[in-house]
Design a protein around this motif. Structure first.
Motif, PDB file in Angstrom:
ATOM      1  N   PRO A  62       0.826  -1.211   0.000  1.00 51.29           N
ATOM      2  CA  PRO A  62       0.000   0.000   0.000  1.00 51.29           C
ATOM      3  C   PRO A  62       0.861   1.263   0.000  1.00 51.29           C
ATOM      4  O   PRO A  62       2.019   1.249   0.438  1.00 51.29           O
ATOM      5  CB  PRO A  62      -0.791  -0.123   1.318  1.00 51.29           C
ATOM      6  N   LEU A  63       0.299   2.334  -0.507  1.00 49.07           N
ATOM      7  CA  LEU A  63       0.962   3.629  -0.496  1.00 49.07           C
ATOM      8  C   LEU A  63       0.403   4.481   0.640  1.00 49.07           C
ATOM      9  O   LEU A  63      -0.723   4.265   1.104  1.00 49.07           O
ATOM     10  CB  LEU A  63       0.730   4.353  -1.828  1.00 49.07           C
ATOM     11  N   LEU A  64       1.191   5.430   1.084  1.00 51.84           N
ATOM     12  CA  LEU A  64       0.691   6.441   1.993  1.00 51.84           C
ATOM     13  C   LEU A  64      -0.022   7.514   1.164  1.00 51.84           C
ATOM     14  O   LEU A  64       0.540   8.027   0.196  1.00 51.84           O
ATOM     15  CB  LEU A  64       1.836   7.101   2.760  1.00 51.84           C
ATOM     16  N   GLN A  65      -1.233   7.837   1.535  1.00 52.11           N
ATOM     17  CA  GLN A  65      -1.911   8.989   0.951  1.00 52.11           C
ATOM     18  C   GLN A  65      -1.872  10.109   1.990  1.00 52.11           C
ATOM     19  O   GLN A  65      -2.311   9.931   3.121  1.00 52.11           O
ATOM     20  CB  GLN A  65      -3.350   8.669   0.579  1.00 52.11           C
ATOM     21  N   MET A  66      -1.308  11.251   1.604  1.00 46.64           N
ATOM     22  CA  MET A  66      -1.109  12.365   2.517  1.00 46.64           C
ATOM     23  C   MET A  66      -1.822  13.599   1.982  1.00 46.64           C
ATOM     24  O   MET A  66      -1.930  13.788   0.763  1.00 46.64           O
ATOM     25  CB  MET A  66       0.383  12.636   2.721  1.00 46.64           C
TER      26      MET A  66
ATOM     27  N   ARG B  45       5.942   3.973   1.597  1.00 45.16           N
ATOM     28  CA  ARG B  45       6.517   3.997   2.946  1.00 45.16           C
ATOM     29  C   ARG B  45       8.023   3.755   2.910  1.00 45.16           C
ATOM     30  O   ARG B  45       8.763   4.244   3.774  1.00 45.16           O
ATOM     31  CB  ARG B  45       5.866   2.937   3.825  1.00 45.16           C
ATOM     32  N   SER B  46       8.477   2.996   1.910  1.00 46.55           N
ATOM     33  CA  SER B  46       9.899   2.683   1.829  1.00 46.55           C
ATOM     34  C   SER B  46      10.735   3.899   1.442  1.00 46.55           C
ATOM     35  O   SER B  46      11.950   3.910   1.640  1.00 46.55           O
ATOM     36  CB  SER B  46      10.134   1.551   0.825  1.00 46.55           C
ATOM     37  N   ASN B  47      10.093   4.928   0.902  1.00 47.56           N
ATOM     38  CA  ASN B  47      10.796   6.166   0.539  1.00 47.56           C
ATOM     39  C   ASN B  47      10.831   7.067   1.771  1.00 47.56           C
ATOM     40  O   ASN B  47      10.155   8.092   1.844  1.00 47.56           O
ATOM     41  CB  ASN B  47      10.097   6.852  -0.632  1.00 47.56           C
ATOM     42  N   VAL B  48      11.633   6.656   2.733  1.00 48.47           N
ATOM     43  CA  VAL B  48      11.629   7.303   4.052  1.00 48.47           C
ATOM     44  C   VAL B  48      12.001   8.780   3.948  1.00 48.47           C
ATOM     45  O   VAL B  48      11.410   9.636   4.630  1.00 48.47           O
ATOM     46  CB  VAL B  48      12.595   6.558   5.001  1.00 48.47           C
TER      47      VAL B  48
ATOM     48  N   LEU C 231      10.188  14.399   4.508  1.00 48.76           N
ATOM     49  CA  LEU C 231      10.080  15.738   3.936  1.00 48.76           C
ATOM     50  C   LEU C 231       8.637  16.221   3.969  1.00 48.76           C
ATOM     51  O   LEU C 231       8.362  17.345   4.411  1.00 48.76           O
ATOM     52  CB  LEU C 231      10.601  15.744   2.502  1.00 48.76           C
ATOM     53  N   TYR C 232       7.721  15.387   3.512  1.00 50.59           N
ATOM     54  CA  TYR C 232       6.321  15.810   3.462  1.00 50.59           C
ATOM     55  C   TYR C 232       5.768  16.046   4.864  1.00 50.59           C
ATOM     56  O   TYR C 232       5.010  17.005   5.085  1.00 50.59           O
ATOM     57  CB  TYR C 232       5.490  14.762   2.718  1.00 50.59           C
TER      58      TYR C 232
END
Length: 228
Positions: free
Chosen positions: A85-89, A200-203, A208-209
């Protein structure tokens, strides 16, 4: 922006039925972006019968991706595979814009530079005509596109921040922070809710966000679909 999150649980479908309905390829309750724009397909809900639509919309040998909602079943000869899954922000408050070099609106004249940068650092989902899905902005350094950001998915109430990327030789200069804050603020000023998706793996990107002021809305499911 009380209804700004409407559609964010099924963002491909919502975008194809609203902001990008003019380019959507549709077969009943299934729609997709033309391959030259993005490899994304959406369904109205999980119970949609996709059997005939997939043969119509997806070329042999092609893979497409679904976000948030996928069909409960796919016909024989097709493979629906879940990815992480991706994080939606989302961000609902203006952000400080740090000082830095000029940010320029990217146009057809910059297409080759954009495709070169995305091929290097954002290769999976950017296509020849992705730039036409919204506005794109960049920062140049020594004649080279050093960083960029753009608009991709969207509805009347919400706008995705996308293709936020920096050339490896220009990392750490604050370019992504500056571009993201600028476009976030402009989106808020236009009365739309900025949102984005990140692994999530792109810590580094997640941090940053979060530091900028984006908050986690949900974990959103992500799939690939192709002929088996």
């Amino acid at each position: 922006m009380d209804d700004a999150t409407t559609g964010l649980d099924n963002p491909f479908w919502a975008s194809l039925c609203s902001r990008h309905r003019g380019i959507a390829l549709r077969a009943g309750d299934v729609a997709r972006y033309p391959a030259a724009f993005a490899p994304f397909l959406g369904v109205a809900d999980a119970e949609v019968d996709v059997d005939d639509a997939l043969d119509t919309l997806v070329a042999p040998g092609e893979s497409v991706y679904l976000l948030g909602v996928a069909p409960a079943s796919v016909p024989g000869g097709w493979r629906l595979q879940a990815a992480d899954p991706l994080l939606q922000m989302v961000c609902d408050t203006p952000l400080p814009v740090i000082d830095g070099p000029e940010m320029v609106a990217l146009s057809e004249a910059h297409r080759a530079d954009v495709l070169a940068l995305t091929a290097l650092v954002y290769p999976h989902y950017f296509r020849e005509r992705t730039m036409e899905l919204g506005r794109y902005f960049g920062i140049y350094r020594d004649g080279r596109l050093a960083a960029m950001i753009g608009e991709r998915l969207g509805t009347d109430a919400a706008q995705e921040m996308s293709a936020i990327c920096t050339h490896p030789d220009d990392s750490g200069r604050g370019h992504a922070r500056r571009l993201t804050a600028m476009l976030t603020n402009d989106t808020l000023h236009r009365g739309r809710l900025p949102f984005l998706h990140v692994s999530r793996s792109n810590v580094r990107a997640v941090r940053l966000y979060e530091a900028l002021g984006y908050r986690h809305r949900c974990d959103i499911a992500f799939w690939s679909l192709s002929r088996a």
